[in-house]
Design an enzyme around this catalytic site. Structure first.
Site, PDB file in Angstrom:
ATOM      1  N   CYS A 116       2.908   6.247   3.717  1.00 30.36           N
ATOM      2  CA  CYS A 116       3.690   5.077   3.307  1.00 30.36           C
ATOM      3  C   CYS A 116       4.042   4.155   4.478  1.00 30.36           C
ATOM      4  CB  CYS A 116       4.953   5.520   2.583  1.00 30.36           C
ATOM      5  SG  CYS A 116       4.636   6.572   1.147  1.00 30.36           S
ATOM      6  N   HIS A 258      10.379   0.309   2.707  1.00 26.62           N
ATOM      7  CA  HIS A 258       9.377   0.939   1.860  1.00 26.62           C
ATOM      8  C   HIS A 258       9.982   1.173   0.481  1.00 26.62           C
ATOM      9  CE1 HIS A 258       6.564   3.609   0.084  1.00 26.62           C
ATOM     10  NE2 HIS A 258       7.249   4.710   0.316  1.00 26.62           N
ATOM     11  N   ASN A 288       6.279   3.606  -6.401  1.00 26.08           N
ATOM     12  CA  ASN A 288       5.937   3.838  -4.999  1.00 26.08           C
ATOM     13  C   ASN A 288       4.431   3.644  -4.832  1.00 26.08           C
ATOM     14  OD1 ASN A 288       5.381   4.829  -2.451  1.00 26.08           O
ATOM     15  ND2 ASN A 288       6.635   6.657  -2.655  1.00 26.08           N
TER      16      ASN A 288
END
Length: 331
Positions: A116, A258, A288
């Protein structure tokens, strides 16, 4: 000469697949419900790549939009970096497929696996190449087709992940341009590697019938530990960026963290007493998307009139590894 040049964000673009997987859809697939998902994550829907739609396809759409925004052509690009953990194949790199699909020149192209944090890592690398004077225009993409690596019988993980891509053209700034990348800060802590992993398919455990029988081809995570370390590492990276540039939170127009979990985002903002009104949250639409999440959220915020040229933006990310990083820039 190192430090002779600075870099800027010359163009941005993003792409989300058309197919949408809502919380109500997931209610029919696994023991969960919309209220539970929204309360714990903030996610309402996520986009899913169509059958036959690849990570490099998503990269292509986002990259073409970023090039158009930068008023550049594929032949103007000097290097391609793709941050992804769900590349088209283990080899060759998705960046090479993207190079071909774009019609770019025979330039350096590679994939970067920082999970990520991949996009933040990629922009930092691009910034260094431009600072040294080696390249002028670098295409950085974060892209994932995560849904193909999610077990839709595991309600702890299947509610979280979606597909998408975001791209930036990072270019050499003119000497008097105030809109530059000020600094980047990257870290990794391999002692925490097992908190978020995809066990099967690598050299430790090559793909086999045993891997498939035990669902080891899917993402596995320890949610509570991830939450704690995500807040800690992103907050530290933000403080590092602010300290190095002698900037206070009040001087930051927007934070883009994020997009993993709204509770994590709120906890990071709380570390600085930073108002949520100045934190970009887009995960309700995307879930996500790993390395794609920050450029997706950035592009959305620009398109919706939130982020404007000349503003100070702080990006921060964490990911499997555990990796983490931040970028302070003036857009």
């Amino acid at each position: 000469m190192a430090g002779l040049y600075r870099s800027r964000v010359a163009g941005i673009g993003s792409y989300l697949p058309e197919k949408v997987l809502t919380n109500q859809d997931l209610e029919k697939m696994v023991e969960t419900n919309d209220q539970w998902i929204v309360e714990r994550t903030g996610i309402e829907r996520r986009h899913i790549a169509a059958e036959g739609e690849t990570t490099s396809d998503l990269c292509l759409h986002a990259s073409q939009r970023a090039l158009k925004d930068a008023n550049l052509n594929p032949e103007d690009i000097d290097m391609i970096i793709v941050g992804t953990v769900t590349g088209d194949r283990q080899m060759p790199s998705t960046a090479c497929y993207l190079q071909s699909k774009l019609g770019a020149r025979n330039v350096m192209a590679f994939d970067l696996n920082a999970a990520c944090s991949g996009f933040v890592y990629g922009v930092s690398i691009a910034d260094q190449f431009i600072r040294t004077g080696m390249y002028k225009n670098i295409l950085v993409v974060g892209a994932e087709v995560l849904h193909r690596f999610v077990n839709y019988k595991d309600r702890e993980t299947c509610i979280l992940f979606g597909d998408g891509a975001g791209a930036w053209v990072v270019s050499r700034a003119e000497a008097n341009d105030p809109n530059i990348i000020a600094s980047t800060h990257l870290h990794a802590d391999g002692d925490l590697a097992e908190l978020l992993t995809l066990p099967g398919g690598g050299a430790i455990m090559p793909q086999s019938q045993e891997v498939l029988d035990n669902n080891l081809q899917y993402v596995q995570m320890k949610g509570r530990e991830i939450f704690k370390n995500a807040v800690r590492t992103m907050a530290l990276c933000c403080k590092e960026a602010l300290a190095q540039n002698n900037v206070t939170p009040e001087q930051i127009d927007w934070i883009i963290p994020h997009q993993a979990n709204k509770r994590i985002i709120e906890a990071v903002a709380d570390q600085f007493d930073f108002p949520m009104e100045r934190v970009i949250v887009y995960l309700q639409e995307t879930g996500n998307t790993s390395s794609a999440s920050i450029p997706l959220a950035f592009d959305w915020a620009v398109q919706n009139g939130k982020i404007k040229r000349g503003q100070n933006i702080l990006l921060t990310a964490f990911g499997a590894g555990l990796t983490s990083g931040s970028i302070l820039l003036r857009y």
